[in-house]
Motif scaffolding. Sequence first.
Motif, mmCIF file in Angstrom:
data_model
loop_
_atom_site.group_PDB
_atom_site.id
_atom_site.type_symbol
_atom_site.label_atom_id
_atom_site.label_comp_id
_atom_site.label_asym_id
_atom_site.label_seq_id
_atom_site.Cartn_x
_atom_site.Cartn_y
_atom_site.Cartn_z
ATOM 1 N N SER A 1 0.864 -1.171 0.000
ATOM 2 C CA SER A 1 0.000 0.000 0.000
ATOM 3 C C SER A 1 0.905 1.226 0.000
ATOM 4 O O SER A 1 1.925 1.232 0.701
ATOM 5 N N TYR A 2 0.591 2.224 -0.814
ATOM 6 C CA TYR A 2 1.410 3.447 -0.751
ATOM 7 C C TYR A 2 0.611 4.696 -1.053
ATOM 8 O O TYR A 2 -0.365 4.674 -1.774
ATOM 9 N N ASP A 3 1.077 5.772 -0.445
ATOM 10 C CA ASP A 3 0.552 7.108 -0.693
ATOM 11 C C ASP A 3 1.370 7.675 -1.844
ATOM 12 O O ASP A 3 2.566 7.949 -1.682
ATOM 13 N N HIS B 1 -2.354 6.456 -5.932
ATOM 14 C CA HIS B 1 -2.138 5.667 -4.722
ATOM 15 C C HIS B 1 -2.356 4.177 -4.985
ATOM 16 O O HIS B 1 -2.935 3.799 -5.990
ATOM 17 N N ALA B 2 -1.912 3.375 -4.022
ATOM 18 C CA ALA B 2 -2.207 1.940 -4.095
ATOM 19 C C ALA B 2 -2.611 1.448 -2.721
ATOM 20 O O ALA B 2 -2.002 1.813 -1.714
ATOM 21 N N GLU C 1 5.367 6.196 3.906
ATOM 22 C CA GLU C 1 4.365 6.318 2.849
ATOM 23 C C GLU C 1 4.142 4.993 2.125
ATOM 24 O O GLU C 1 3.230 4.865 1.324
#
Lengths: 251, 251
Positions: free
Chosen positions: A9-11, A57-58, A87
């Motif tokens: 997951s990332y910003d 994003h993811a 992040e």
Amino acid sequence: MPRFKCIVSYDGSGFSGYQVQPNKRTVQCELERVLTDIHKGKKTRVTASGRTDAGVHAVGQVIHFDTDYQIPGEKWPVVLNQKLPNEIVVRHAAQVPETFHARFSVTGKEYRYVIDRGEVPTPFRRHYAVHHPLTLDLDLIREAAQQLIGEHDFTSFSSARTEVLDRVRTIERFDIIERGSEWIFIVKGNGFLYNMVRIMVGTLLDVGYGKFKPSDIRALLEAKDRTLAGKTAPAHGLYLWEVEYSDARRK
Amino acid sequence: MPRFKCIVSYDGSGFSGYQVQPNKRTVQCELERVLTDIHKGKKTRVTASGRTDAGVHAVGQVIHFDTDYQIPGEKWPVVLNQKLPNEIVVRHAAQVPETFHARFSVTGKEYRYVIDRGEVPTPFRRHYAVHHPLTLDLDLIREAAQQLIGEHDFTSFSSARTEVLDRVRTIERFDIIERGSEWIFIVKGNGFLYNMVRIMVGTLLDVGYGKFKPSDIRALLEAKDRTLAGKTAPAHGLYLWEVEYSDARRK
């Protein structure tokens, strides 16, 4: 070498997208820097389900990497998250057969796109939702979204810079749900062309504003002309939500 | 001069708190800079319901300012938001009697504190919720929170740097609700001492982790000793949610 699959997951706000680019801060760079560091300088490559653009994003990006390190799958998130910037978060990891490939084994993807419908924008959501305060006809948007479901040539809904020749994709779901003061576009399909989700959302918003009718979608698809569809919606409303792998392809 | 009351929302992440400080970026500085600019250089002061610390957010901070400008109340948000950084949003504005005072007329405040209970932190919430992945006993936390309700001397739950002498305050509500993978602490009272919400939350989390029992709260209150209560919870989980003014005081 043992292969590990991770859900990441990332910003996307602070990155020039997922993929490695010279002199740019990207998600892949960070992942490979940390893995190479863990492997005491031995360059370790990461393969993702696909790239995401700057600002996107993811929640459920999937990557794989190969390693000789005897770390059990469930320990990898702890080891990686310790060294990654906050992040990027590895949510899950597991060993997979060496025939698994994060990109080539993909059978489907789900993207989400979030708009903030509040009268004034919510400052906490300025990097995570796109503000659309004016009247939008949700019924018309939903009707138009249904027209995109099925197998179509999505040339009109992909960037003019798309290099792929086969632009036929199948969309199996396109829903818009309301959550608090936000609307979430949920789209699921077997594959997506460059900018395809953002162009579809931009066009659906045009339908909501009355610029297109739901019945125009079919003609837009048939025209196979990018210039006829709506604008590409901004990156920061988009999330790669989930990547699907069938058991058959994983083996 | 006509007085206007505004409800202001801001993301505290990029500010050294609300109050003006030399050479620091603060919310008050931004508001006064924009108002002064609108008034063609005539210094325009802003008065808030109270300050918030660096990193603390606001959903419903209230400010007032005086102006000769003939702009109707409902137009002020548009005029101000155009010039403010997008981390600060004026949600509402209205003309109020000159006897209204954003600080002295306050009759109550609601704060919220958000923790992220996910197994791994959610990257999109890293500035907006504090990650607490381990086991926490919510029933015990709720029981302890109830012990804080009512009129008490909150010396043990205020910063040692508190200069106010009368530290008796009344808390009328202290609930913890679950929303998705987050827990939201909701506390409402007639007034709060410096760091009081963050110290109460820090102490309640200690109860959840088993360091204190709910029955210890009464003794902590009676001791009037800051060193006995829990740690001050981090700023970025805290939101000034709403400020209350009774109709009587507003006139």
